[in-house]
Write an enzyme that holds these catalytic residues in place. Structure first.
Site, PDB file in Angstrom:
ATOM      1  N   PHE A  12       0.815  -1.221   0.000  1.00  0.00           N
ATOM      2  CA  PHE A  12       0.000   0.000   0.000  1.00  0.00           C
ATOM      3  C   PHE A  12       0.856   1.282   0.000  1.00  0.00           C
ATOM      4  CE2 PHE A  12      -2.170   2.807   3.358  1.00  0.00           C
ATOM      5  CZ  PHE A  12      -2.783   3.625   2.414  1.00  0.00           C
ATOM      6  N   ASP A  35      10.480  -6.808  -3.393  1.00  0.00           N
ATOM      7  CA  ASP A  35       9.245  -7.212  -2.695  1.00  0.00           C
ATOM      8  C   ASP A  35       9.038  -8.706  -2.839  1.00  0.00           C
ATOM      9  OD1 ASP A  35       6.346  -7.547  -2.047  1.00  0.00           O
ATOM     10  OD2 ASP A  35       6.423  -5.362  -1.902  1.00  0.00           O
ATOM     11  N   THR A 131       6.045   2.848  12.815  1.00  0.00           N
ATOM     12  CA  THR A 131       4.652   3.124  13.181  1.00  0.00           C
ATOM     13  C   THR A 131       4.545   3.763  14.562  1.00  0.00           C
ATOM     14  OG1 THR A 131       2.590   1.990  13.758  1.00  0.00           O
ATOM     15  CG2 THR A 131       4.581   0.704  13.977  1.00  0.00           C
ATOM     16  N   ASP A 132       3.438   4.466  14.773  1.00  0.00           N
ATOM     17  CA  ASP A 132       3.187   5.028  16.117  1.00  0.00           C
ATOM     18  C   ASP A 132       2.792   3.941  17.117  1.00  0.00           C
ATOM     19  OD1 ASP A 132       0.642   4.466  15.133  1.00  0.00           O
ATOM     20  OD2 ASP A 132      -0.188   6.454  15.509  1.00  0.00           O
ATOM     21  N   GLU A 133       2.463   2.736  16.606  1.00  0.00           N
ATOM     22  CA  GLU A 133       2.006   1.674  17.513  1.00  0.00           C
ATOM     23  C   GLU A 133       3.101   1.225  18.474  1.00  0.00           C
ATOM     24  OE1 GLU A 133      -0.408  -1.439  15.995  1.00  0.00           O
ATOM     25  OE2 GLU A 133      -1.496  -0.101  14.664  1.00  0.00           O
ATOM     26  N   TYR A 156       2.634  -7.472  16.312  1.00  0.00           N
ATOM     27  CA  TYR A 156       3.045  -6.569  15.223  1.00  0.00           C
ATOM     28  C   TYR A 156       3.854  -5.391  15.770  1.00  0.00           C
ATOM     29  CZ  TYR A 156       2.702  -2.536  12.101  1.00  0.00           C
ATOM     30  OH  TYR A 156       3.003  -1.418  11.361  1.00  0.00           O
ATOM     31  N   SER A 157       3.280  -4.679  16.745  1.00  0.00           N
ATOM     32  CA  SER A 157       3.974  -3.468  17.206  1.00  0.00           C
ATOM     33  C   SER A 157       5.274  -3.822  17.931  1.00  0.00           C
ATOM     34  CB  SER A 157       3.057  -2.597  18.067  1.00  0.00           C
ATOM     35  OG  SER A 157       2.480  -3.328  19.107  1.00  0.00           O
ATOM     36  N   LYS A 160       7.830  -4.323  15.260  1.00  0.00           N
ATOM     37  CA  LYS A 160       8.275  -3.040  14.680  1.00  0.00           C
ATOM     38  C   LYS A 160       9.175  -2.301  15.687  1.00  0.00           C
ATOM     39  CE  LYS A 160       7.324  -1.305  11.259  1.00  0.00           C
ATOM     40  NZ  LYS A 160       7.884  -1.382   9.871  1.00  0.00           N
ATOM     41  N   PRO A 211     -18.109  -4.697  10.186  1.00  0.00           N
ATOM     42  CA  PRO A 211     -17.715  -5.107  11.539  1.00  0.00           C
ATOM     43  C   PRO A 211     -16.974  -3.996  12.286  1.00  0.00           C
ATOM     44  CG  PRO A 211     -16.253  -6.083   9.902  1.00  0.00           C
ATOM     45  CD  PRO A 211     -17.235  -5.266   9.147  1.00  0.00           C
TER      46      PRO A 211
HETATM   47  P1  NAD Z   1       1.444  -3.610   3.277  1.00  0.00           P
HETATM   48  O1  NAD Z   1       1.127  -4.822   4.072  1.00  0.00           O
HETATM   49  O2  NAD Z   1       0.396  -3.025   2.402  1.00  0.00           O
HETATM   50  O3  NAD Z   1       2.723  -3.877   2.361  1.00  0.00           O
HETATM   51  C1  NAD Z   1       3.835  -4.586   2.828  1.00  0.00           C
HETATM   52  C2  NAD Z   1       4.682  -4.964   1.624  1.00  0.00           C
HETATM   53  O4  NAD Z   1       5.848  -5.655   2.112  1.00  0.00           O
HETATM   54  C3  NAD Z   1       3.973  -5.918   0.648  1.00  0.00           C
HETATM   55  O5  NAD Z   1       4.188  -5.495  -0.682  1.00  0.00           O
HETATM   56  C4  NAD Z   1       4.634  -7.262   0.913  1.00  0.00           C
HETATM   57  O6  NAD Z   1       4.643  -8.115  -0.216  1.00  0.00           O
HETATM   58  C5  NAD Z   1       6.034  -6.824   1.328  1.00  0.00           C
HETATM   59  N1  NAD Z   1       6.701  -7.845   2.151  1.00  0.00           N
HETATM   60  C6  NAD Z   1       6.199  -8.487   3.233  1.00  0.00           C
HETATM   61  N2  NAD Z   1       7.087  -9.375   3.707  1.00  0.00           N
HETATM   62  C7  NAD Z   1       8.194  -9.287   2.921  1.00  0.00           C
HETATM   63  C8  NAD Z   1       9.448  -9.944   2.908  1.00  0.00           C
HETATM   64  N3  NAD Z   1       9.755 -10.879   3.801  1.00  0.00           N
HETATM   65  N4  NAD Z   1      10.351  -9.583   1.951  1.00  0.00           N
HETATM   66  C9  NAD Z   1      10.056  -8.633   1.042  1.00  0.00           C
HETATM   67  N5  NAD Z   1       8.868  -8.000   0.985  1.00  0.00           N
HETATM   68  C10 NAD Z   1       7.950  -8.313   1.921  1.00  0.00           C
HETATM   69  O7  NAD Z   1       1.958  -2.544   4.342  1.00  0.00           O
HETATM   70  P2  NAD Z   1       1.795  -0.946   4.356  1.00  0.00           P
HETATM   71  O8  NAD Z   1       0.533  -0.609   5.042  1.00  0.00           O
HETATM   72  O9  NAD Z   1       2.093  -0.403   3.009  1.00  0.00           O
HETATM   73  O10 NAD Z   1       2.993  -0.570   5.370  1.00  0.00           O
HETATM   74  C11 NAD Z   1       4.308  -0.365   4.870  1.00  0.00           C
HETATM   75  C12 NAD Z   1       5.222  -0.012   6.041  1.00  0.00           C
HETATM   76  O11 NAD Z   1       4.733   1.153   6.701  1.00  0.00           O
HETATM   77  C13 NAD Z   1       5.298  -1.100   7.114  1.00  0.00           C
HETATM   78  O12 NAD Z   1       6.623  -1.169   7.561  1.00  0.00           O
HETATM   79  C14 NAD Z   1       4.381  -0.603   8.220  1.00  0.00           C
HETATM   80  O13 NAD Z   1       4.806  -1.069   9.474  1.00  0.00           O
HETATM   81  C15 NAD Z   1       4.565   0.903   8.081  1.00  0.00           C
HETATM   82  N6  NAD Z   1       3.413   1.725   8.524  1.00  0.00           N
HETATM   83  C16 NAD Z   1       2.169   1.463   8.038  1.00  0.00           C
HETATM   84  C17 NAD Z   1       1.112   2.296   8.408  1.00  0.00           C
HETATM   85  C18 NAD Z   1      -0.288   2.078   7.897  1.00  0.00           C
HETATM   86  O14 NAD Z   1      -1.216   2.741   8.361  1.00  0.00           O
HETATM   87  N7  NAD Z   1      -0.505   1.204   6.917  1.00  0.00           N
HETATM   88  C19 NAD Z   1       1.349   3.369   9.291  1.00  0.00           C
HETATM   89  C20 NAD Z   1       2.646   3.571   9.775  1.00  0.00           C
HETATM   90  C21 NAD Z   1       3.690   2.753   9.370  1.00  0.00           C
HETATM   91  O1  DAU Z   2      -1.045   3.301  13.621  1.00  0.00           O
HETATM   92  C1  DAU Z   2      -0.354   2.828  12.518  1.00  0.00           C
HETATM   93  C2  DAU Z   2      -0.817   1.423  12.199  1.00  0.00           C
HETATM   94  O2  DAU Z   2      -2.124   1.541  11.627  1.00  0.00           O
HETATM   95  C3  DAU Z   2       0.117   0.689  11.234  1.00  0.00           C
HETATM   96  O3  DAU Z   2       1.354   0.511  11.858  1.00  0.00           O
HETATM   97  C4  DAU Z   2      -0.470  -0.675  10.845  1.00  0.00           C
HETATM   98  O4  DAU Z   2       0.363  -1.285   9.862  1.00  0.00           O
HETATM   99  C5  DAU Z   2      -1.851  -0.446  10.251  1.00  0.00           C
HETATM  100  O5  DAU Z   2      -2.451  -1.681   9.958  1.00  0.00           O
HETATM  101  C6  DAU Z   2      -2.726   0.338  11.229  1.00  0.00           C
HETATM  102  O6  DAU Z   2      -3.026  -0.478  12.395  1.00  0.00           O
HETATM  103  P1  DAU Z   2      -4.501  -0.499  13.041  1.00  0.00           P
HETATM  104  O7  DAU Z   2      -4.649  -1.747  13.795  1.00  0.00           O
HETATM  105  O8  DAU Z   2      -4.782   0.787  13.743  1.00  0.00           O
HETATM  106  O9  DAU Z   2      -5.373  -0.519  11.661  1.00  0.00           O
HETATM  107  P2  DAU Z   2      -6.695  -1.310  11.277  1.00  0.00           P
HETATM  108  O10 DAU Z   2      -7.171  -0.710  10.000  1.00  0.00           O
HETATM  109  O11 DAU Z   2      -6.522  -2.774  11.355  1.00  0.00           O
HETATM  110  O12 DAU Z   2      -7.719  -0.887  12.434  1.00  0.00           O
HETATM  111  C7  DAU Z   2      -8.049   0.470  12.657  1.00  0.00           C
HETATM  112  C8  DAU Z   2      -9.027   0.512  13.827  1.00  0.00           C
HETATM  113  O13 DAU Z   2     -10.277  -0.058  13.401  1.00  0.00           O
HETATM  114  C9  DAU Z   2      -8.593  -0.313  15.015  1.00  0.00           C
HETATM  115  O14 DAU Z   2      -9.005   0.350  16.205  1.00  0.00           O
HETATM  116  C10 DAU Z   2      -9.352  -1.626  14.879  1.00  0.00           C
HETATM  117  C11 DAU Z   2     -10.627  -1.198  14.180  1.00  0.00           C
HETATM  118  N1  DAU Z   2     -11.242  -2.174  13.271  1.00  0.00           N
HETATM  119  C12 DAU Z   2     -10.451  -2.730  12.306  1.00  0.00           C
HETATM  120  C13 DAU Z   2     -10.968  -3.637  11.405  1.00  0.00           C
HETATM  121  C14 DAU Z   2     -10.105  -4.274  10.347  1.00  0.00           C
HETATM  122  C15 DAU Z   2     -12.586  -2.467  13.357  1.00  0.00           C
HETATM  123  O15 DAU Z   2     -13.324  -1.932  14.219  1.00  0.00           O
HETATM  124  N2  DAU Z   2     -13.116  -3.346  12.448  1.00  0.00           N
HETATM  125  C16 DAU Z   2     -12.358  -3.967  11.490  1.00  0.00           C
HETATM  126  O16 DAU Z   2     -12.916  -4.806  10.726  1.00  0.00           O
END
Ligand code: NAD
Ligand code: DAU
Length: 352
Positions: A12, A35, A131-133, A156-157, A160, A211
């Protein structure tokens, strides 16, 4: 940045970052996207870039857990900068099966750091996307700053947090030039529909259950993905080596409010209209174990020191996001049916 290695570039945020760098910035170098293409990595997110930017965008399917696979890339492509996104990123999956999170997020990061250390003379920067987590959960008040102590609550957190510590240690011990960014929840185009916002949009479009975990009052601080990308670019260009930067959009919102906003938006724009309000699809379900109550980022440091500001408000960002999903039903269908995974299998053989 002449030869930039982006890990996890087919996910993403990584795919939004690559498109942002190539299309919207002054970046003139070459990007090598490494990737593994897990379920979350989708080549369709970057389709056509190899042709539009010949020689400037290269894709390599590899696993960061395999030193044998990644080490030669540093040498062959003369990597001078790393932007490390690759991770297992979904909290719920980490609760069901933490093992991949430990492997990819900790061991994978360690392998990349070791490669960077080996080719140290070439490396100008190793940027780690986090991440902030890692900071855990807030009460009603307060914000996460760069000096908030780490208190991760999910596998996860915790994985990280561990990777952040490794990156910092490589700066202190080996003087590897690193920066780290800790960002709040992202939303926007190409987000895999296991995460809250795309899941709710897609379920609301297909008129299935929405959900909401627990009482729906958990708070997240939302940032439009392109604003995250611009912040990362700024940290890479101007951030002080060895420093961490918090990134957030100052958009705190209860989950239930977001779900309601999406329902109302779709009720008002979708044809044919549903015979009832989409809010009636909202279903409160069992809470996530260890569910963090509130996240909120203080991004004063990156704003004051680097001059970064987000461009989107939550309203404009959410509207752009919903419109993107409405206009890209093919992408949704391929992701839901797993069609892109069969394409990967054909192209590269069965998943590694
Ligand atoms: P994502 O799950 O959409 O993408 C992760 C990518 O990493 C995928 O393309 C996957 O194929 C690749 N990958 C996974 N395991 C791998 C491996 N062993 N070798 C090579 N590639 C691999 O994740 P995202 O939401 O785009 O998050 C990207 C980064 O940003 C992560 O490090 C996540 O912790 C961080 N982050 C995400 C958010 C969020 O809200 N999504 C917020 C803050 C930080
Ligand atoms: O804060 C940064 C993080 O945000 C990133 O590091 C993670 O990679 C990213 O997945 C995200 O984590 P969250 O757990 O906050 O995201 P998620 O979209 O899974 O959930 C957001 C909030 O919504 C959380 O409080 C759980 C809730 N939730 C989530 C899902 C999937 C629901 O209530 N229903 C759902 O079906």
């Amino acid at each position: 940045m002449e030869n930039l290695l982006v890990t996890g570039g087919s996910g993403f945020i990584g795919s939004n970052f690559i498109r942002y760098l190539l299309k919207d910035t002054d970046f003139k170098g070459r990007i090598v996207n490494l990737d593994k293409l897990t379920y979350a990595g989708n080549p369709e997110n970057l389709v056509g870039l190899e042709e539009i930017f010949p020689g400037r965008y290269i894709f390599i399917k590899a696993d960061i857990c395999s030193m044998d696979a990644i080490e030669p890339l540093f040498r062959d492509y003369k990597i001078d900068t790393v932007c490390h996104f690759a991770a297992e990123s979904h909290v719920d999956r980490s609760i069901v099966g933490p093992s991949d999170f430990i492997q990819t997020n900790i061991i994978g990061t360690f392998n990349l750091l070791e490669c960077a250390r080996k080719y140290r003379d070439n490396i100008r920067l190793f940027h780690h996307v986090s991440t902030d987590e890692v900071f855990g959960s807030l009460g009603k008040d307060g914000l996460f700053t760069e000096t908030t102590s780490y208190k991760p609550n999910s596998p996860y957190s915790a994985s990280k947090a561990s990777s952040d510590h490794l990156v910092r240690a490589y700066f202190k011990t080996y003087n590897l030039p690193v920066t780290i960014s800790n960002c709040s929840n992202n939303y926007g185009p190409y987000q895999f529909p296991e995460k809250l916002i795309p899941l709710i949009i897609i379920n609301a479009l297909s008129e299935t259950e929405l959900p909401v975990y627990g009482d729906g009052k958990n708070v997240r601080d939302w940032l439009y993905v392109k604003d995250h990308c611009s912040a990362i670019k700024m940290v890479m260009d101007r951030g002080k080596r060895g420093e961490t930067y918090n990134i957030g959009g100052n958009n705190e919102m209860e989950n239930i409010r977001i779900v309601e906003l999406i329902c109302d938006y779709l009720d008002n724009c979708e044809r044919p209209k549903m015979h009832k309000s989409r809010r009636e699809l909202i279903t409160f379900v069992k809470d996530r174990p260890g569910h963090d109550r509130r996240y909120a980022i203080d991004s004063t440091k990156i704003q004051r020191e680097l001059g970064w500001h987000p461009s989107e408000s939550f309203e404009t960002g959410l509207e752009k996001t919903i419109r993107w999903y409405l206009e890209n039903r093919g992408w949704i269908d391929h992701v839901k049916s797993g069609e892109y995974q069969s394409w990967i299998d054909k192209q590269y053989g069965k998943s590694i």
